[in-house]
Design a protein around this motif. Structure first.
Motif, PDB file in Angstrom:
ATOM      1  N   ALA B 158       0.814  -1.214   0.000  1.00 52.08           N
ATOM      2  CA  ALA B 158       0.000   0.000   0.000  1.00 52.08           C
ATOM      3  C   ALA B 158       0.850   1.267   0.000  1.00 52.08           C
ATOM      4  CB  ALA B 158      -0.915   0.000   1.216  1.00 52.08           C
ATOM      5  N   ILE B 242       3.445   5.137  -8.351  1.00 47.22           N
ATOM      6  CA  ILE B 242       2.241   4.299  -8.488  1.00 47.22           C
ATOM      7  C   ILE B 242       1.914   3.666  -7.144  1.00 47.22           C
ATOM      8  CG2 ILE B 242       2.262   3.671 -10.933  1.00 47.22           C
ATOM      9  CD1 ILE B 242       3.898   1.218 -10.186  1.00 47.22           C
ATOM     10  N   ASP B 243       0.656   3.340  -6.947  1.00 50.40           N
ATOM     11  CA  ASP B 243       0.281   2.519  -5.805  1.00 50.40           C
ATOM     12  C   ASP B 243      -0.960   1.716  -6.195  1.00 50.40           C
ATOM     13  OD1 ASP B 243      -2.145   4.026  -4.941  1.00 50.40           O
ATOM     14  OD2 ASP B 243      -0.687   5.607  -4.626  1.00 50.40           O
ATOM     15  N   LEU B 245      -3.900   1.506  -5.154  1.00 55.43           N
ATOM     16  CA  LEU B 245      -5.204   2.176  -5.161  1.00 55.43           C
ATOM     17  C   LEU B 245      -5.462   2.928  -6.467  1.00 55.43           C
ATOM     18  CD1 LEU B 245      -5.905   3.692  -1.649  1.00 55.43           C
ATOM     19  CD2 LEU B 245      -7.095   1.877  -2.840  1.00 55.43           C
ATOM     20  N   MET B 246      -4.395   3.207  -7.198  1.00 56.46           N
ATOM     21  CA  MET B 246      -4.533   3.892  -8.477  1.00 56.46           C
ATOM     22  C   MET B 246      -5.311   3.031  -9.467  1.00 56.46           C
ATOM     23  SD  MET B 246      -1.114   5.325 -10.140  1.00 56.46           S
ATOM     24  CE  MET B 246      -1.128   5.637 -11.866  1.00 56.46           C
ATOM     25  N   ARG B 248      -7.909   1.039  -9.157  1.00 56.55           N
ATOM     26  CA  ARG B 248      -9.251   0.600  -8.784  1.00 56.55           C
ATOM     27  C   ARG B 248     -10.111   0.494 -10.028  1.00 56.55           C
ATOM     28  NH1 ARG B 248     -10.430   4.932  -4.371  1.00 56.55           N
ATOM     29  NH2 ARG B 248      -9.062   5.934  -5.850  1.00 56.55           N
TER      30      ARG B 248
END
Lengths: 396, 347
Positions: B158, B242-243, B245-246, B248
């Motif tokens: 995360a 980037i992570d 959650l990007m 979704r």
């Protein structure tokens, strides 16, 4: 029908080409020529760029922070005799949009300072943009260590997970006398993962025992049922449970733990400090202990009193802690500009980097080499369904 | 005759490249960023168009494939030092720690891995149709995201990755976008493309004609995932961070919106709507700020931009149910015919 389609598409393409071509052309006289002709115009106002999630999943967080910035602007509308103009852009709770928003602020609005954003992920998207443009940014409530790491232009007024994790590890070891601890973390929440990591490192250092963290259990944001993790934890019989995560999940976690007969005390971080935590948790959350940085009932600095009174007057309720942080970001920017004696972004950056003992509404801020705030932590507990102040811990 | 047409096409592409080069030097960083995004969305839109448009499979798994491409290429372009500073919570797996390759090969690897995983995911669920396929692919894309969240030693979980060198430039985004458009046209003209469209029109009839349904659907998925992976890699190196959650499902919907707006199945329609949507969203930002009409100023309401954007989308869908282009294309012939009609009128 076909003809209409063609016309429509053609018009679209044309309008597109026109906007694409005319944008820079219109921009040039507006941005550059006045500067050359009358340099005084450039310094007549100071522009603070704010990017926050005002729509999308985190709109509530963005709105709370915007309140703080608006309040600060009402109280302090000027710096160095120049009016401050605040430009607010929406990042739609989206990382890509966030980068666009930050680019617009530094490239088109030519802001002197960037403030924001709620959510570390959005701040990280803006990081390389402000760094490249040489405009300092002050993070409000973004706690992910990666936001400021290796970025000379990003600062923040909130304390980071490393200090909070250390504070709670010390509390567990010194006050609770815990020897064996279990961590339950929200693995999809960067804040929780960071907090858990620093808690673990410090607790292992304190006890000198690699086995003192008995286990690390994970769950995901939005989970409702924690019985699998909790049954395992109960079998281990830890002295305390460190459970960093959002308020709704942890409230349910604590509730289910009490139902299972788990007696070990729960420790956590500032994200728990929300009315919903008490509502969902009910009686079960009595006795949990967490660290935070702000308490409306016990003002930390003279500035806190000004802020809390002004907020109560305007909104008729107590401010949230993130509102105080956003307020701090704004007044810290003013302070840095005054110390620099200039509105040049580079000068502001240098002044920001030297911030020591700045009185903010959410505590005294000293920025370290990374640009992270070192500030006191407040330890709170829940008593009879209310957050109660326990003690204040200063960083060593 | 064919040679002459190809020459004109070639000329048009050259003109486009020239325009882009000029824009690249004259525009500010903000406009260039929007242009870059438009290029990336063309690639992403077209990649989804292969699956949803050509083949008529309703896939909602695009964000997952983008995530694979983005993470693969990012982990490959990062230096050992960058990796060490990013993976402070849990060290990166040793076999990846010292790997570093150039941007283009990394992008390609991102595409290839996405394609392989796309094929692996698609193989068991291709029997499903319509809504069921949509749900299954949506599920897979979420699974990919959750896996990336939990494999901390591989993706940093995360916390996300930051500090990627921002390789993505107009040359890469629009160069690859142009190549993608050309590839899509030649795919559609090929026997594979015709087979895909036959499946879209009538699966049973196509099978009766001897088209291997499984093979062709798998092909569509693999091609779609490949370009999605490339697009994801470009996006990652445009953002620099980037992570999980990007990626979704909202990202999938963004791309789907572009395809539906442009006309499901239309290549030029998708490309045009990718540019229109990206530019419109940014251009409408003025609604959020203070609007000065000369005689009066309106205090902007944050979020008004999204309201108006949604309204515009609804209007398009109400008045043009098949999107801007339907299944039509802007080709040299249609363009010639269109211009020809004007000439006649003038005469």
């Amino acid at each position: 029908m076909k003809k209409v389609t063609f016309l429509l598409v053609l018009v679209l393409i044309l309008s597109l080409a026109l906007t694409a071509c005319s944008a820079p052309a219109a921009e040039a006289p507006a941005g550059e020529e006045p500067a050359a002709e009358e340099p005084a115009a450039e310094t007549e106002e100071v522009v603070f760029g704010v990017f926050e999630p005002l729509t999308g999943a985190y709109a509530a967080g963005g709105a709370m922070e915007l309140e703080g910035i608006e309040l600060a602007q009402e109280l302090y509308p000027e710096v160095l005799g120049m009016p401050i103009r605040v430009v607010v852009v929406d990042n739609k709770s989206d990382k890509v949009e966030s980068a666009n928003a930050a680019t617009k602020l530094v490239d088109q609005e030519k802001v002197n300072v960037v403030l924001g954003s709620w959510g570390s992920s959005f701040s990280m998207a803006a990081g390389p943009i402000v760094e490249e443009a040489g405009v300092p940014a002050i993070g409000t409530s973004c706690t992910n260590p990666l936001v400021t790491l290796g970025n000379d232009y990003y600062f923040r007024v909130t304390f980071i997970d490393s200090f909070q994790g250390v504070v709670m590890a010390n509390y567990a070891y010194d006050v609770l006398g815990a020897e064996k601890v279990v961590i339950v973390q929200d693995i999809s929440n960067d804040y929780a993962v960071g907090l858990a990591k620093f808690f673990k490192d410090e607790f292992v250092r304190l006890t000198g025992d690699e086995e003192s963290i008995m286990s690390i259990a994970n769950y995901n944001t939005g989970d409702q049922d924690f019985s699998a993790q909790l049954t395992n934890i109960k079998a281990m019989n830890p002295d305390a449970i460190f459970a960093p995560g959002g308020y709704s999940e942890t409230a349910m976690l604590v509730k289910q733990a009490k139902e299972l007969g788990l007696e070990a005390p729960f420790l956590g971080g500032d994200a728990w400090e929300a009315a919903e935590f008490l509502e969902i948790g009910g009686d079960a959350v009595n006795g949990v202990v967490f660290s935070t940085f702000f308490d409306a009932a016990a003002p930390l600095t003279p500035e806190s009193e000004i802020f809390i009174n002004a907020y109560r007057e305007k909104y008729g309720e107590d401010p949230a802690s993130v509102t105080a942080l956003a307020y701090d970001a704004y007044i810290l920017a003013i302070d840095a500009i005054e110390r620099a004696g200039s509105t040049d972004p580079e000068a502001i950056r240098d002044a920001l980097a030297e911030t020591v003992g700045f009185d903010g509404a959410a505590g005294v801020v000293t920025l370290d080499a990374n640009g992270d705030a070192i500030k006191n932590a407040v330890i709170k507990t829940v008593e009879n369904g209310e957050f109660t102040y326990l003690t204040t811990i200063s960083p060593k | 005759m064919i040679d002459k047409k190809n020459l004109i096409r070639f000329g048009l592409i050259l003109i486009l490249i020239l325009i882009l080069t000029i824009l690249n030097t004259t525009m500010g960083k903000y406009e260039i960023r929007v242009l870059n995004l438009a290029g990336i969305y063309i690639i992403l839109g077209l990649s989804l168009n292969v699956i949803n448009g050509f083949t008529g499979l309703f896939s909602l798994g695009h964000a997952g494939f983008m995530a694979i491409g983005a993470y693969t290429s990012s982990l490959l372009t990062m230096s050992a030092l960058q990796k060490e500073s990013n993976f402070f919570a849990e060290p990166i797996v040793p076999w990846l720690a010292n790997v570093q390759i150039g941007f283009l090969p990394a992008l390609l690897m991102g595409g290839i891995i996405a394609a392989i995983l796309g094929a692996l995911i698609a193989a068991p669920i291709l029997k499903l149709t319509d809504d069921y396929l949509a749900i299954a692919t949506l599920g897979f894309s979420e699974i990919i995201r959750v896996i990336f969240t939990n494999t901390q030693s591989l993706t940093n979980g995360a916390l996300g990755i930051k500090g990627l060198t921002r390789f993505t430039t107009i040359h890469y985004t629009w160069g690859i976008a142009i190549l993608t458009v050309l590839f899509m046209f030649s795919l559609r003209r090929s026997s594979y493309g015709k087979a895909l469209m036959a499946i879209r029109e009538d699966q049973t009839a196509a099978e009766a004609m001897g088209i291997d349904l499984f093979k062709h659907k798998l092909l569509a998925f693999t091609i779609g995932s490949f370009f999605a992976g490339i697009g994801g890699g470009l996006l990652a190196h445009l953002m620099g961070t980037i992570d999980p959650l990007m990626f979704r499902f909202l990202l999938t919907f963004n791309v789907l919106l572009i395809v539906v707006l442009g006309g499901i199945g239309s290549i030029t329609g998708t490309a045009i709507s990718a540019v229109v949507v990206t530019v419109m969203l940014e251009w409408l930002r003025f609604l959020d700020g203070v609007i000065d009409l000369g005689f009066m100023t309106i205090q902007g309401i944050p979020g008004l931009r999204m309201v108006l954007f949604s309204l515009l989308l609804m209007m398009v869908i109400i008045f043009k149910q098949k999107g801007l282009m339907g299944r039509d294309e802007i080709t040299l012939d249609s363009l010639g015919g269109f211009l020809g009609r004007f000439k006649k009128k003038e005469a």
